[in-house]
Design a protein around this motif. Structure first.
Motif, PDB file in Angstrom:
ATOM      1  N   LEU A   1      -1.993  -9.266  -6.538  1.00  9.14           N
ATOM      2  CA  LEU A   1      -3.037 -10.290  -6.455  1.00  9.14           C
ATOM      3  C   LEU A   1      -3.056 -10.920  -5.064  1.00  9.14           C
ATOM      4  CD1 LEU A   1      -5.231 -11.939  -7.812  1.00  9.14           C
ATOM      5  CD2 LEU A   1      -3.495 -13.417  -8.777  1.00  9.14           C
ATOM      6  N   SER A   2      -1.862 -11.188  -4.544  1.00 12.31           N
ATOM      7  CA  SER A   2      -1.769 -11.768  -3.205  1.00 12.31           C
ATOM      8  C   SER A   2      -2.340 -10.799  -2.154  1.00 12.31           C
ATOM      9  CB  SER A   2      -0.299 -12.073  -2.896  1.00 12.31           C
ATOM     10  OG  SER A   2      -0.199 -12.973  -1.833  1.00 12.31           O
ATOM     11  N   ARG A   3      -2.009  -9.521  -2.305  1.00 12.62           N
ATOM     12  CA  ARG A   3      -2.516  -8.498  -1.370  1.00 12.62           C
ATOM     13  C   ARG A   3      -4.039  -8.430  -1.425  1.00 12.62           C
ATOM     14  NH1 ARG A   3       1.911  -4.450  -3.778  1.00 12.62           N
ATOM     15  NH2 ARG A   3       3.697  -5.300  -2.672  1.00 12.62           N
ATOM     16  N   GLU A   4      -4.570  -8.487  -2.658  1.00 11.31           N
ATOM     17  CA  GLU A   4      -6.025  -8.422  -2.823  1.00 11.31           C
ATOM     18  C   GLU A   4      -6.697  -9.608  -2.118  1.00 11.31           C
ATOM     19  OE1 GLU A   4      -7.739 -10.487  -5.661  1.00 11.31           O
ATOM     20  OE2 GLU A   4      -9.175  -9.032  -6.431  1.00 11.31           O
ATOM     21  N   ILE A   5      -6.100 -10.779  -2.277  1.00  9.92           N
ATOM     22  CA  ILE A   5      -6.718 -11.971  -1.680  1.00  9.92           C
ATOM     23  C   ILE A   5      -6.665 -11.883  -0.148  1.00  9.92           C
ATOM     24  CG2 ILE A   5      -6.510 -14.489  -1.482  1.00  9.92           C
ATOM     25  CD1 ILE A   5      -5.432 -14.318  -4.465  1.00  9.92           C
ATOM     26  N   TRP A   6      -5.552 -11.398   0.380  1.00 11.84           N
ATOM     27  CA  TRP A   6      -5.459 -11.191   1.837  1.00 11.84           C
ATOM     28  C   TRP A   6      -6.565 -10.263   2.343  1.00 11.84           C
ATOM     29  CZ3 TRP A   6      -3.278 -13.200   5.952  1.00 11.84           C
ATOM     30  CH2 TRP A   6      -2.143 -13.998   5.814  1.00 11.84           C
ATOM     31  N   PHE A   7      -6.691  -9.108   1.667  1.00  3.20           N
ATOM     32  CA  PHE A   7      -7.643  -8.108   2.152  1.00  3.20           C
ATOM     33  C   PHE A   7      -9.094  -8.536   1.934  1.00  3.20           C
ATOM     34  CE2 PHE A   7      -5.837  -4.094   3.810  1.00  3.20           C
ATOM     35  CZ  PHE A   7      -4.543  -4.555   3.961  1.00  3.20           C
ATOM     36  N   THR A   8      -9.347  -9.284   0.847  1.00  6.77           N
ATOM     37  CA  THR A   8     -10.707  -9.793   0.638  1.00  6.77           C
ATOM     38  C   THR A   8     -11.046 -10.778   1.761  1.00  6.77           C
ATOM     39  OG1 THR A   8     -10.464  -9.549  -1.745  1.00  6.77           O
ATOM     40  CG2 THR A   8     -12.250 -10.966  -0.995  1.00  6.77           C
TER      41      THR A   8
END
Lengths: 192, 279
Positions: B75-82
């Motif tokens: 989830l953290s990775r997704e938020i970074w990349f978004t």
């Protein structure tokens, strides 16, 4: 410091729910919120019927999916291996609710964050037992070092029974003295 | 409301990423084309999606804390990349207005945003497939997310850049192929995953199937709309001389978008987590 966890003696549990109520009271939980829950499972066809009670809470897994998935680090391991939750870091994303195979984390509507069993860390730090342990009139629940609990309560303890998800996924720090129905994975039971 | 926030978030961000992929391809094929409308739409969709995702949080003003665990949390990775994707898209829009002559920089940003977006879709799918929800734990989640990204991106790009790509025969082919491939893969992945769900011994899996059964009409609409949208587009661009008819492109876009949105809502609505007695 060894891994800490709960021991539950299913053979003695009468389903009185004193542990559930003590936990709810200690954590001042609202209607619909439970950090410990006593469930009753039954199965079979008359006259061959069977069943068991299960007192269940956070299993403080050694490989907790809630800890791995938490984007803020609110879910974390304490030094004693228990899974603790930092309320200040929680943003209420509910990802732990999707990740925990035991559906342990609860969303607290009045606080807009997650809540779960912290093994009554404050009581333990003061040298006492978790509230659920002391509330049990049958002394079915114990909390302590998993290895020491195993030594004290025998070798026939399990961390997986028919109604629980596979222990392989998260390595729950849970010891159950289970009855034959709970150990038989082909015996169909339903929650009543 | 909870399902709605996540549906809006994932649909908007995936559509934005999809559009950006085709902007990058379009600029690669023809550096003179700007694709301003498509770039602005991708940026706005990304921002709308990000704002919608906040509605899902108990404490939206603390959302920044979700960036803390890149090393362990999908989830953290997704938020970074978004966030990176949206920043790149905003930079592109700023450059298009401030320094339109700097074409290579704009193309570079488009390519970077497209790559970041493609990785982001993988992270989005991993959030769900690594959870304890049997319905989400199949390859179908990944395929559906990429299929939605490509099909929505392609058709929206076509609609928003209809004049710019009128003479770009290769681009039209790529768009039609992308939509066809995405929809075929989506169907091919979902059918076996539903069969596997039915064959599963998990009570949570069966609960998800029961929910889907109760929402069978919505599920039928999802597939009818997606297939109708894709077929309409393919029929229109069946040969190189075909002209792009705005009304048909618009109809095809609406059908495909509605289908993907309904499908995404079902994806969240049929979620059942395993638990004690539901293993």
């Amino acid at each position: 410091m060894g891994q800490k966890g709960f021991y539950f003696n299913m053979l003695e549990c009468k389903g009185c729910k004193a542990c559930q109520i003590a936990c709810k009271d200690k954590n001042d939980l609202k209607v619909g919120e439970l950090y410990r829950k006593v469930m009753n499972f039954e199965g079979g066809i008359y006259p061959n019927v069977g069943g068991f009670y299960l007192s269940t809470s956070c299993n403080h897994c050694a490989e907790a999916k809630c800890v791995a998935g938490c984007p803020t680090g609110a879910m974390h391991y304490a030094e004693d291996g228990t899974v603790q939750h930092n309320k200040d870091l929680c943003i209420g994303c509910k990802y732990c609710m999707w990740n925990c195979p035991y559906s342990v984390p609860q969303y607290l509507e009045d606080k807009n964050i997650i809540g779960k069993c912290d093994t009554c860390k404050d009581l333990r730090d003061a040298g006492e037992n978790p509230a659920c342990v002391d509330a049990c009139p049958m002394r079915c629940l114990k909390f302590g070092d998993i290895d020491e609990l195993k030594k004290e309560y025998g070798t026939d303890l399990v961390n997986e029974i028919s109604v629980l998800p596979s222990a392989e996924a998260t390595k729950p720090s849970l010891l159950i003295k289970a009855n034959v129905y709970a150990l038989d994975f082909n015996y169909k039971v339903k929650e009543v | 409301m909870e399902h709605l926030a996540l549906t809006i978030f994932s649909i908007c961000v995936q559509a934005a990423i999809g559009i950006m992929i085709f902007v990058a391809i379009g600029r690669l094929l023809n550096k003179e084309k700007i694709f301003k409308n498509a770039t602005i739409a991708a940026t706005v969709l990304g921002i709308v999606g990000a704002v919608a995702s906040l509605m899902h949080l108990g404490k939206p003003f603390s959302a920044i804390k979700a960036l803390y665990q890149f090393g362990s949390s999908w989830l953290s990775r997704e938020i970074w990349f978004t966030a990176i994707f949206i920043l790149l898209a905003i930079l592109m829009v700023v450059l298009i207005y401030a320094k339109p002559q700097n074409k290579s920089a704009i193309s570079g940003l488009a390519a970077a945003a497209a790559v970041v977006g493609l990785i982001d879709v993988f992270f989005m799918a991993a959030i769900y497939s690594s959870s304890s929800v049997p319905f989400w734990q199949s390859i179908a989640t990944l395929v559906e997310f990429y299929a939605a990204t490509l099909s929505m991106g392609a058709i929206l790009f076509l609609l928003l850049s209809i004049k710019e790509i009128a003479e770009m025969a290769t681009m039209k082919k790529i768009i039609a192929l992308a939509v066809a491939l995405a929809v075929i893969l989506q169907v091919a992945a979902v059918v076996p995953s539903l069969i596997a769900l039915g064959a599963s011994s998990s009570a949570a899996a069966h609960s998800s199937l029961a929910i889907l059964g109760n929402m069978a009409v919505a599920n039928a609409f999802k597939w009818i709309f997606i297939l109708a949208g894709a077929l309409l587009l393919l029929w229109m661009v069946k040969d190189e001389l075909s002209k792009l008819v705005t009304n048909i492109v618009l109809s095809s876009t609406i059908l495909l978008l509605v289908g993907q949105i309904v499908g995404r809502y079902l994806f969240y609505a049929a979620m059942v987590v395993t638990g004690v007695g539901l293993s």
